[in-house]
Every structure is written in structure tokens, then in C-alpha cells.
Enzyme design. Structure first.
Site, short mmCIF file in Angstrom:
data_model
loop_
_atom_site.label_atom_id
_atom_site.label_comp_id
_atom_site.label_asym_id
_atom_site.label_seq_id
_atom_site.Cartn_x
_atom_site.Cartn_y
_atom_site.Cartn_z
CE LYS A 16 -2.33 -0.96 3.82
NZ LYS A 16 -1.78 -2.27 4.21
NE ARG A 91 -4.65 -0.82 10.24
CZ ARG A 91 -3.53 -0.30 9.75
NH1 ARG A 91 -3.55 0.81 9.06
NH2 ARG A 91 -2.39 -0.90 9.93
NE ARG A 128 7.15 -2.59 6.20
CZ ARG A 128 5.84 -2.34 6.23
NH1 ARG A 128 5.19 -2.01 5.13
NH2 ARG A 128 5.17 -2.47 7.36
NE ARG A 160 6.13 0.01 10.29
CZ ARG A 160 4.96 0.06 9.64
NH1 ARG A 160 4.93 0.55 8.41
NH2 ARG A 160 3.86 -0.36 10.20
NE ARG A 171 1.83 -4.07 11.58
CZ ARG A 171 2.81 -4.02 10.67
NH1 ARG A 171 3.90 -4.75 10.83
NH2 ARG A 171 2.69 -3.26 9.63
P1 AMP Z 1 0.52 0.96 9.20
O1 AMP Z 1 1.72 1.76 8.89
O2 AMP Z 1 -0.67 1.33 8.36
O3 AMP Z 1 0.78 -0.53 9.22
O4 AMP Z 1 0.09 1.37 10.70
C1 AMP Z 1 0.97 1.16 11.79
C2 AMP Z 1 0.19 1.10 13.09
O5 AMP Z 1 -0.50 2.34 13.30
C3 AMP Z 1 -0.91 0.05 13.14
O6 AMP Z 1 -0.43 -1.24 13.49
C4 AMP Z 1 -1.82 0.63 14.21
O7 AMP Z 1 -1.28 0.48 15.49
C5 AMP Z 1 -1.78 2.12 13.88
N1 AMP Z 1 -2.80 2.51 12.88
C6 AMP Z 1 -2.57 3.02 11.64
N2 AMP Z 1 -3.72 3.29 11.01
C7 AMP Z 1 -4.71 2.95 11.87
C8 AMP Z 1 -6.12 2.98 11.80
N3 AMP Z 1 -6.75 3.41 10.69
N4 AMP Z 1 -6.83 2.56 12.88
C9 AMP Z 1 -6.20 2.12 14.00
N5 AMP Z 1 -4.87 2.03 14.13
C10 AMP Z 1 -4.12 2.46 13.07
#
Ligand code: AMP
Length: 218
Positions: A16, A91, A128, A160, A171
């Protein structure tokens, strides 16, 4: 083409971030990643950042209210008048509904589902590496990952915390439980397009661009 609001759905590691960066440039609309916004808040040590740091590290979801508020504020900025590429939001059902309220009539135009088998995303996530400064994405064998230096901005390239095995598992579970049902939400609205995301990034970009250009011929 009007206000181009695109939602990009897919498991963590489906590509993404990579695809949204490219599409944002191509269509001159901002890349809105709630994950990037939350990580920036943690890094800056803001009150929000302090609240969510542990949740992010564990790979759990932060509260709908908090994320909805961040997105609403982001849409109030002038560059979002042209549209946005939403990465990592919505999400949950509650977030998808909140997004409809935030956007009103001129809502989501298309939802692109990047379809990638779970074994492949797990492999991609553990390999990654990311730049802490500009968010550029690498794999563990890239020279930038080996040297720890980003070739875009010179920042540090790291893994990360939530790309470690424990967090990857929670996740991906959160994705299946909370996010996968959104495919039906957008399918019911005739907005869903699935793209095979297991291919090379350039091929995936070409497939998404073909869909967008066909639907929203400028
Ligand atoms: P990502 O980079 O999209 O994988 O997001 C990293 C982390 O941020 C996720 O594992 C959640 O802890 C938090 N996060 C990001 N976007 C959301 C969302 N829309 N709703 C809830 N938590 C989020």
C-alpha cells in the site's frame, strides 16, 4: 476527474505504501497514511504520540475516535481539496462510516484492494526496512538497508518495531478481524476493484493506473 478520493486496502506488506507514494505523485494528490501520521506523532513525542506508542509497537489498533479525528483534520488542509490516497484508513467499519460522514456527498470514488497471499506478506514484512526520516521503503538486502543510510534523504534505515514476528502476527490477525470485512462494505457500494499485488511493484502500479484512467478518463 473531480475530487479523487481513493482508498487502498490490503494486508500489511501488500504494498500500500509503495503504491500510494507513486499514485500520489502521478495524480498530484496527497498520500494520507494514518500509520505515518501516528509514527510521526510518536517520534515527535506529542501527547497523542505518547498515548499511542505502546499500541503501535504491539501491532494493535489505536482507537477509532483518535484516528477519525486525525483524518478529519487532515481533510481540512487545502491540499486535500483535489483528493487523497488513503493508506491504512479506514481499518474498521466504524472508520469507514466516519469517513463517509467526513467526506459527505463527494465521497470515496474507488477502493483498490491489493490482493497478496498471507505467506508472501509475512515474508515481505520481516524483510522490510524503512527510512525513519522520509519513509522510503527498502528490503533487507538493498544497499541502503545494509549500510543503514537512505539514498533519498540520508536518514537512518531501520526495521520498524512492528515488523518483528510477534507484532506481525497480531497485525495480520487485526487485519482479518477488523479490516477484511471492509471489502464487502466497498463491494456493496460498487466501489471495489481487486488487483493482484503479488507481482513486481511496476506491474502493480500499471494495473492500478489502468483502472483509474479507465474510470476517471481525464
Ligand atoms: P501501518 O503503517 O498502516 O501498518 O500502521 C501502523 C500502526 O499504526 C498500526 O499497526 C496501528 O497500530 C496504527 N494505525 C494506523 N492506522 C490505523 C487505523 N486506521 N486505525 C487504527 N490504528 C491504526
Amino acid at each position: 476527474m473531480g475530487r479523487l478520493i481513493l482508498v487502498v486496502l490490503g494486508k500489511q506488506g501488500a504494498g500500500k505504501g509503495t503504491q500510494c507514494k507513486r499514485l500520489a505523485e502521478r495524480y498530484s494528490i496527497p498520500h494520507v497514511s494514518t500509520g505515518d501520521m501516528l509514527r510521526a506523532a510518536v517520534k515527535a513525542g506529542t501527547p497523542v504520540g505518547r498515548d499511542v506508542a505502546a499500541v503501535l509497537e504491539a501491532g494493535e489498533l489505536v482507537s477509532d475516535d483518535l484516528v477519525n479525528r486525525l483524518v478529519e483534520e487532515r481533510f481540512a488542509q487545502s491540499d486535500a481539496a483535489a483528493g487523497a490516497l488513503l493508506d491504512g484508513f479506514p481499518r474498521t467499519f466504524a472508520q469507514a462510516e466516519a469517513l463517509e460522514t467526513i467526506l459527505g456527498e463527494d465521497g470515496v470514488k474507488l477502493c483498490v484492494n491489493l490482493d497478496v497471499p498471507v505467506e508472501l506478506v509475512a515474508q515481505r514484512l520481516s524483510a522490510r526496512r524503512v527510512c525513519v526520516e522520509c519513509g522510503a521503503i527498502y528490503t533487507d538486502t538493498d544497499p541502503e538497508a545494509v549500510s543503514g543510510r537512505c539514498s533519498v534523504c540520508g536518514g537512518s534505515v531501520v526495521q520498524r518495531a512492528d515488523d518483528r514476528p510477534e507484532a506481525i502476527r497480531s497485525r495480520l490477525e487485526a487485519y482479518e478481524r477488523d479490516t477484511a470485512p471492509l471489502l464487502d462494505f466497498y463491494r456493496d457500494r460498487d466501489l471495489l476493484v481487486s488487483v493482484d499485488g503479488a507481482r513486481a511493484p511496476d506491474e502493480v502500479t500499471a494495473a492500478i493506473v489502468a483502472v483509474i484512467d479507465e474510470r476517471f478518463a481525464s
